[in-house]
Motif scaffolding. Structure first.
Motif, PDB file in Angstrom:
ATOM      1  N   MET A   3       0.760  -1.273   0.153  1.00 51.50           N
ATOM      2  CA  MET A   3      -0.038   0.003  -0.015  1.00 51.50           C
ATOM      3  C   MET A   3       0.892   1.276  -0.033  1.00 51.50           C
ATOM      4  SD  MET A   3      -3.173   0.578   2.539  1.00 51.50           S
ATOM      5  CE  MET A   3      -3.635   2.445   2.657  1.00 51.50           C
ATOM      6  N   TRP A   4       2.116   1.276   0.917  1.00 51.78           N
ATOM      7  CA  TRP A   4       2.805   2.402   0.796  1.00 51.78           C
ATOM      8  C   TRP A   4       3.560   2.546  -0.475  1.00 51.78           C
ATOM      9  CZ3 TRP A   4       1.641   5.916   4.105  1.00 51.78           C
ATOM     10  CH2 TRP A   4       1.203   5.486   5.186  1.00 51.78           C
ATOM     11  N   ALA A   5       3.913   1.530  -1.299  1.00 49.18           N
ATOM     12  CA  ALA A   5       4.532   1.493  -2.337  1.00 49.18           C
ATOM     13  C   ALA A   5       3.489   2.127  -3.334  1.00 49.18           C
ATOM     14  CB  ALA A   5       5.151   0.325  -3.051  1.00 49.18           C
ATOM     15  N   THR A   6       2.408   1.704  -3.391  1.00 50.41           N
ATOM     16  CA  THR A   6       1.443   2.295  -4.317  1.00 50.41           C
ATOM     17  C   THR A   6       0.912   3.899  -4.012  1.00 50.41           C
ATOM     18  OG1 THR A   6       0.421  -0.017  -4.368  1.00 50.41           O
ATOM     19  CG2 THR A   6      -0.874   1.839  -5.222  1.00 50.41           C
ATOM     20  N   VAL A   7       1.041   4.001  -2.741  1.00 46.10           N
ATOM     21  CA  VAL A   7       0.959   5.638  -2.402  1.00 46.10           C
ATOM     22  C   VAL A   7       1.907   6.469  -3.096  1.00 46.10           C
ATOM     23  CG1 VAL A   7       0.860   7.321  -0.701  1.00 46.10           C
ATOM     24  CG2 VAL A   7      -0.647   5.147  -0.439  1.00 46.10           C
ATOM     25  N   VAL A   8       3.312   6.005  -2.780  1.00 44.74           N
ATOM     26  CA  VAL A   8       4.381   6.836  -3.249  1.00 44.74           C
ATOM     27  C   VAL A   8       4.325   6.742  -5.037  1.00 44.74           C
ATOM     28  CG1 VAL A   8       6.931   6.688  -3.627  1.00 44.74           C
ATOM     29  CG2 VAL A   8       5.897   5.955  -1.340  1.00 44.74           C
ATOM     30  N   ALA A   9       4.316   5.658  -5.551  1.00 38.46           N
ATOM     31  CA  ALA A   9       3.871   5.592  -7.094  1.00 38.46           C
ATOM     32  C   ALA A   9       3.002   6.579  -7.633  1.00 38.46           C
ATOM     33  CB  ALA A   9       3.744   4.368  -7.515  1.00 38.46           C
ATOM     34  N   PHE A  10       1.772   6.690  -6.881  1.00 38.56           N
ATOM     35  CA  PHE A  10       0.478   7.585  -7.106  1.00 38.56           C
ATOM     36  C   PHE A  10       1.179   8.963  -6.989  1.00 38.56           C
ATOM     37  CE2 PHE A  10      -3.170   9.864  -6.051  1.00 38.56           C
ATOM     38  CZ  PHE A  10      -3.919   9.607  -7.094  1.00 38.56           C
ATOM     39  N   LEU A  11       1.760   9.184  -5.729  1.00 41.68           N
ATOM     40  CA  LEU A  11       2.162  10.574  -5.988  1.00 41.68           C
ATOM     41  C   LEU A  11       3.239  11.114  -6.728  1.00 41.68           C
ATOM     42  CD1 LEU A  11       2.001  10.931  -1.747  1.00 41.68           C
ATOM     43  CD2 LEU A  11       0.546  11.768  -3.410  1.00 41.68           C
ATOM     44  N   LEU A  12       4.162  10.148  -6.894  1.00 46.02           N
ATOM     45  CA  LEU A  12       5.354  10.507  -7.783  1.00 46.02           C
ATOM     46  C   LEU A  12       4.603  10.639  -9.354  1.00 46.02           C
ATOM     47  CD1 LEU A  12       8.019   8.397  -6.880  1.00 46.02           C
ATOM     48  CD2 LEU A  12       7.944  10.878  -6.499  1.00 46.02           C
ATOM     49  N   SER A  13       3.916   9.691  -9.710  1.00 44.88           N
ATOM     50  CA  SER A  13       2.967   9.889 -11.194  1.00 44.88           C
ATOM     51  C   SER A  13       2.195  11.471 -11.051  1.00 44.88           C
ATOM     52  CB  SER A  13       2.287   8.979 -11.298  1.00 44.88           C
ATOM     53  OG  SER A  13       1.237   9.021 -10.391  1.00 44.88           O
ATOM     54  N   LEU A  14       1.475  11.755 -10.093  1.00 47.23           N
ATOM     55  CA  LEU A  14       0.856  13.106  -9.993  1.00 47.23           C
ATOM     56  C   LEU A  14       1.705  14.352 -10.110  1.00 47.23           C
ATOM     57  CD1 LEU A  14      -2.018  12.575  -7.342  1.00 47.23           C
ATOM     58  CD2 LEU A  14      -2.176  12.536  -9.830  1.00 47.23           C
ATOM     59  N   MET A  15       2.882  14.011  -9.555  1.00 51.17           N
ATOM     60  CA  MET A  15       4.024  15.211  -9.646  1.00 51.17           C
ATOM     61  C   MET A  15       4.493  15.336 -11.192  1.00 51.17           C
ATOM     62  SD  MET A  15       4.250  16.812  -7.023  1.00 51.17           S
ATOM     63  CE  MET A  15       5.990  17.685  -7.103  1.00 51.17           C
ATOM     64  N   ALA A  16       4.497  14.258 -11.939  1.00 55.34           N
ATOM     65  CA  ALA A  16       5.014  14.473 -13.170  1.00 55.34           C
ATOM     66  C   ALA A  16       3.786  14.665 -14.162  1.00 55.34           C
ATOM     67  CB  ALA A  16       5.463  13.122 -13.691  1.00 55.34           C
ATOM     68  N   VAL A  17       2.466  14.438 -13.816  1.00 59.37           N
ATOM     69  CA  VAL A  17       1.515  14.864 -14.720  1.00 59.37           C
ATOM     70  C   VAL A  17       1.140  16.381 -14.309  1.00 59.37           C
ATOM     71  CG1 VAL A  17      -0.770  14.530 -15.062  1.00 59.37           C
ATOM     72  CG2 VAL A  17       0.629  12.539 -14.954  1.00 59.37           C
ATOM     73  N   GLY A  18       1.313  16.643 -13.014  1.00 61.73           N
ATOM     74  CA  GLY A  18       0.835  18.202 -12.716  1.00 61.73           C
ATOM     75  C   GLY A  18       2.096  19.081 -12.645  1.00 61.73           C
ATOM     76  N   PRO A  19       2.519  19.436 -12.006  1.00 57.27           N
ATOM     77  CA  PRO A  19       3.439  20.594 -11.731  1.00 57.27           C
ATOM     78  C   PRO A  19       4.838  20.664 -12.554  1.00 57.27           C
ATOM     79  CG  PRO A  19       3.257  19.753  -9.346  1.00 57.27           C
ATOM     80  CD  PRO A  19       2.170  18.926 -10.515  1.00 57.27           C
ATOM     81  N   LEU A  20       4.985  19.308 -12.700  1.00 54.95           N
ATOM     82  CA  LEU A  20       6.486  19.153 -13.573  1.00 54.95           C
ATOM     83  C   LEU A  20       5.905  18.850 -15.054  1.00 54.95           C
ATOM     84  CD1 LEU A  20       8.382  17.331 -10.953  1.00 54.95           C
ATOM     85  CD2 LEU A  20       8.446  19.314 -11.268  1.00 54.95           C
ATOM     86  N   ILE A  23       8.577  20.315 -17.966  1.00 52.54           N
ATOM     87  CA  ILE A  23       9.779  19.767 -18.023  1.00 52.54           C
ATOM     88  C   ILE A  23       9.879  18.203 -18.191  1.00 52.54           C
ATOM     89  CG2 ILE A  23      10.715  21.829 -16.657  1.00 52.54           C
ATOM     90  CD1 ILE A  23      11.149  19.969 -14.466  1.00 52.54           C
ATOM     91  N   ALA A  24       8.570  17.511 -18.282  1.00 54.35           N
ATOM     92  CA  ALA A  24       8.855  16.257 -18.431  1.00 54.35           C
ATOM     93  C   ALA A  24       8.521  15.768 -19.991  1.00 54.35           C
ATOM     94  CB  ALA A  24       7.632  15.468 -17.621  1.00 54.35           C
ATOM     95  N   PRO A  25       9.586  14.812 -20.140  1.00 54.41           N
ATOM     96  CA  PRO A  25       9.161  14.273 -21.676  1.00 54.41           C
ATOM     97  C   PRO A  25       8.093  13.753 -21.838  1.00 54.41           C
ATOM     98  CG  PRO A  25      11.077  13.030 -20.434  1.00 54.41           C
ATOM     99  CD  PRO A  25      10.372  14.156 -19.615  1.00 54.41           C
ATOM    100  N   SER A  26       7.357  13.672 -23.041  1.00 53.96           N
ATOM    101  CA  SER A  26       6.214  13.111 -23.373  1.00 53.96           C
ATOM    102  C   SER A  26       6.007  11.747 -23.014  1.00 53.96           C
ATOM    103  CB  SER A  26       5.903  13.306 -24.960  1.00 53.96           C
ATOM    104  OG  SER A  26       6.773  12.594 -25.679  1.00 53.96           O
ATOM    105  N   TRP A  27       7.012  10.837 -23.063  1.00 51.67           N
ATOM    106  CA  TRP A  27       6.962   9.407 -22.834  1.00 51.67           C
ATOM    107  C   TRP A  27       6.649   9.404 -21.197  1.00 51.67           C
ATOM    108  CZ3 TRP A  27      10.654   7.596 -19.218  1.00 51.67           C
ATOM    109  CH2 TRP A  27      11.632   8.352 -19.216  1.00 51.67           C
TER     110      TRP A  27
END
Length: 61
Positions: A3-20, A23-27
């Motif tokens: 569950m904690w690994a899933t939460v971390v993955a969710f938060l990191l992916s939201l950072m890449a989709v949201g504020p970053l 600067i993030a590449p399309s892939w």
């Protein structure tokens, strides 16, 4: 642990989709969106499986 690994993955992916997003590449954006959806689904499944053990066969009084 899962569950904690899933939460971390969710938060990191939201950072890449949201504020970053600028600067993030399309892939990475495409992968982050996919990870966000899968991790949200996994979180819901984990919460459902660890939820309350109420018996639905008994009617409420």
């Amino acid at each position: 642990m899962l569950m904690w690994a899933t939460v971390v993955a969710f938060l990191l992916s939201l950072m890449a989709v949201g504020p970053l997003r600028e600067i993030a590449p399309s892939w990475l954006q495409t992968g982050a969106e996919l990870v966000a959806v899968i991790s949200l689904f996994a979180l819901v499944c984990l919460m459902e499986s660890s939820g309350s053990n109420t018996d639905c066969s008994k009617p409420a009084a």
